[in-house]
Write an enzyme that holds these catalytic residues in place. Structure first.
Site, PDB file in Angstrom:
ATOM      1  N   PHE A  28       0.740  -1.128   0.087  1.00  0.00           N
ATOM      2  CA  PHE A  28      -0.013   0.146  -0.015  1.00  0.00           C
ATOM      3  C   PHE A  28       0.839   1.246  -0.060  1.00  0.00           C
ATOM      4  O   PHE A  28       0.740   1.997   0.891  1.00  0.00           O
ATOM      5  CB  PHE A  28      -0.933   0.035   1.245  1.00  0.00           C
ATOM      6  N   ASP A  42       0.388  -0.708   5.339  1.00  0.00           N
ATOM      7  CA  ASP A  42      -0.358   0.384   5.594  1.00  0.00           C
ATOM      8  C   ASP A  42      -1.603   0.736   4.555  1.00  0.00           C
ATOM      9  O   ASP A  42      -1.531   1.489   3.946  1.00  0.00           O
ATOM     10  CB  ASP A  42       0.757   1.589   5.469  1.00  0.00           C
ATOM     11  N   CYS A  54      -5.800   2.652   9.987  1.00  0.00           N
ATOM     12  CA  CYS A  54      -6.019   4.051  10.221  1.00  0.00           C
ATOM     13  C   CYS A  54      -7.517   3.919  10.294  1.00  0.00           C
ATOM     14  O   CYS A  54      -8.306   5.146  10.112  1.00  0.00           O
ATOM     15  CB  CYS A  54      -5.748   4.747   9.214  1.00  0.00           C
TER      16      CYS A  54
HETATM   17  N1  SAH Z   1       1.793   4.365   3.263  1.00  0.00           N
HETATM   18  C1  SAH Z   1       1.445   5.294   2.530  1.00  0.00           C
HETATM   19  C2  SAH Z   1       0.073   5.667   2.589  1.00  0.00           C
HETATM   20  C3  SAH Z   1      -0.995   4.405   2.104  1.00  0.00           C
HETATM   21  S1  SAH Z   1      -2.398   4.996   1.654  1.00  0.00           S
HETATM   22  C4  SAH Z   1       2.210   6.697   2.707  1.00  0.00           C
HETATM   23  O1  SAH Z   1       3.023   6.838   3.817  1.00  0.00           O
HETATM   24  O2  SAH Z   1       2.168   7.587   1.983  1.00  0.00           O
HETATM   25  C5  SAH Z   1      -3.245   3.493   1.167  1.00  0.00           C
HETATM   26  C6  SAH Z   1      -2.903   3.071  -0.390  1.00  0.00           C
HETATM   27  O3  SAH Z   1      -3.488   1.751  -0.494  1.00  0.00           O
HETATM   28  C7  SAH Z   1      -3.402   3.746  -1.389  1.00  0.00           C
HETATM   29  O4  SAH Z   1      -2.320   4.542  -2.241  1.00  0.00           O
HETATM   30  C8  SAH Z   1      -4.182   3.000  -2.312  1.00  0.00           C
HETATM   31  O5  SAH Z   1      -4.025   3.251  -3.580  1.00  0.00           O
HETATM   32  C9  SAH Z   1      -3.744   1.610  -1.765  1.00  0.00           C
HETATM   33  N2  SAH Z   1      -4.551   0.416  -1.832  1.00  0.00           N
HETATM   34  C10 SAH Z   1      -5.838   0.605  -1.569  1.00  0.00           C
HETATM   35  N3  SAH Z   1      -6.247  -0.852  -1.711  1.00  0.00           N
HETATM   36  C11 SAH Z   1      -5.283  -1.686  -2.363  1.00  0.00           C
HETATM   37  C12 SAH Z   1      -5.086  -2.895  -2.489  1.00  0.00           C
HETATM   38  N4  SAH Z   1      -6.165  -3.693  -2.430  1.00  0.00           N
HETATM   39  N5  SAH Z   1      -4.057  -3.462  -2.993  1.00  0.00           N
HETATM   40  C13 SAH Z   1      -3.140  -2.495  -3.254  1.00  0.00           C
HETATM   41  N6  SAH Z   1      -3.134  -1.312  -2.662  1.00  0.00           N
HETATM   42  C14 SAH Z   1      -4.301  -0.871  -2.084  1.00  0.00           C
END
Ligand code: SAH
Length: 410
Positions: free
Chosen positions: A241, A313, A353
């Site tokens: 993520f 995350d 979160c």
């Molecule tokens: N760790 C990051 C924030 C993560 S936000 C930082 O520090 O900036 C969550 C992210 O998860 C988003 O970019 C979203 O596109 C992604 N996401 C959501 N569902 C997902 C999935 N099933 N598989 C992969 N990525 C996913």
């Protein structure tokens, strides 16, 4: 006269013409304890000719007519009134919130800071994030929306070296308050560029304040990114993520051997790649994977790939309490898979979160995942949202982000 009413009646209200909202008997308790939310069920009937309009500032009284304080009225929301700090006008509350962040600017570690953290800074539904001179607002309560102009003026005045104030109006939470959903709008000063370059410790990031998540960047994970980086030297890191690369780029800046950034969004990964090139470091092999993390972790399991560090995350799995058990299954799934992919002594940095998920429940889920994975872990440290996201002691709902960094000991 009771001591409470004597104290209350001597308070000086700024506006004598405020409409009054009366609570049902006994429902003043949480207000007296400092909780800022009053739900619709706590309110006595309001006479038709005295009904406040959306966003109006009202005086809140208990069933005996004792004044409790001022609040913002939200007729469309279950949270009907949000209490305000006593005696201050909106502009000075903004000024005080910005003033509490002075150390962030003085330290020079970052130029991207949350200036106003909603209820916990005395401004319900007001989020103001600062990105290298540009302030981006999100207003998610009727009262916040009604006070847009004074909030924007105050930010222009109080935010250090402020070049402009703009607003994101695309947040779903606005609908619950009966507020319009719209595109990004510039409110004061310069229009922000399409991508604002910010600095956070050893890294630089491009922030798209128009279309990026939240106001553009996950400022709340700043401290956790630093901690993850500090453990990543020499590691092969899987950053799940990844969004625009945050944790993975910190690992790289701190000497990771290899970083795999995994996200379902091609746009987020494209930005992560651009961010990689903002800081010229050599030696870390970078890999970008556009995939569903749930599937990708299984793929790694099937291929026997192992990592020294995994970051999980994910986005919010539970927005409301009714989704918590389903969310718990999702958290357990990814944590269990990740734990099995760790090399001996490997680190797992895992976060939630979801405000509706308590830290006790999150701990339980992670512990159960460890048992099922047949692995034993040490807690290296726990994390919460960064220091510029403080929460009122009387408002536990503000503590939405929790994290734990674990180390496998078998
Ligand atoms: N760790 C990051 C924030 C993560 S936000 C930082 O520090 O900036 C969550 C992210 O998860 C988003 O970019 C979203 O596109 C992604 N996401 C959501 N569902 C997902 C999935 N099933 N598989 C992969 N990525 C996913």
């Amino acid at each position: 006269m009771s001591s409470v009413s004597r104290k209350a009646s001597t308070r000086c209200w700024r506006n004598k013409d405020l409409k009054s909202i009366t609570l049902k008997a006994g429902r003043e308790r949480s207000v007296l304890k400092g909780h800022p939310w009053i739900f619709s069920g706590a309110l006595a009937d309001i006479p038709e000719d005295a009904t406040p309009i959306s966003g109006e500032t009202v005086e809140v009284c208990d069933a005996k007519g004792v004044k409790l304080g001022l609040g913002w009225y939200s007729p469309a929301s279950q949270i009907r009134v949000r209490m305000l700090p006593l005696g201050d006008d909106v502009s000075s509350v903004v000024g005080a919130a910005v003033g509490r962040r002075a150390d962030f600017f003085a330290q020079g570690y970052t130029n991207a800071v949350r200036l106003v953290n909603a209820e916990s800074d005395g401004l319900p539904g007001v989020v103001a994030d600062y990105y290298a001179g540009f302030v981006v607002l999100q207003l998610t309560s009727a009262g916040a929306d009604a006070n847009r102009e004074v909030i924007a003026d105050a930010l222009m005045t109080f935010a250090p070296f402020c070049r402009g104030v703009s607003e994101r109006l695309d947040l779903k939470d606005r609908e619950k308050e009966g507020l319009r959903i719209a595109e990004f709008e510039n409110l004061r000063g310069e229009e922000p560029p399409d991508e604002i370059e910010i600095t956070e410790g050893p890294c630089k990031f491009l922030v798209d304040v128009r279309k990026g998540h939240k106001t553009g960047f996950y400022l709340d994970q700043r401290d956790a990114r630093m901690l993850v980086g500090s453990l990543a030297n020499g590691c092969e890191v899987l950053n799940c993520f990844s969004y625009t690369g945050g944790f993975g780029l910190f690992a790289r800046a701190c000497g990771a051997a290899k970083v795999s950034q995994v996200d379902i969004s091609g746009e987020a990964l494209a930005m992560a790649k651009k961010n990689e090139h903002l800081v010229h470091m050599c030696g870390t092999e970078m890999e970008y994977v556009e995939a569903d993390v749930f599937e990708y972790l299984r793929k790694c399991r099937d291929s026997g790939r192992k990592f020294d560090m995994i970051v999980l995350d994910p986005p919010k799995f539970a927005a409301v309490k009714s989704q918590v058990m389903k969310a718990a299954r999702g958290y357990k799934d990814i944590n269990l898979l990740a734990m099995k992919l760790l090399k001996p002594n490997g680190f797992l940095a895992t976060f939630s979160c979801s405000g509706a998920m308590t830290s006790e429940l999150f701990d339980k889920v992670v512990s159960e995942a460890a048992v099922d994975a047949g692995r034993s872990f040490q807690i290296v440290t726990r994390t919460r949202q960064g220091l510029d996201h403080p929460t009122l002691l009387s408002f536990p709902e503000g503590n939405y982000l929790k994290g734990v960094i674990l180390r496998a000991v078998n």
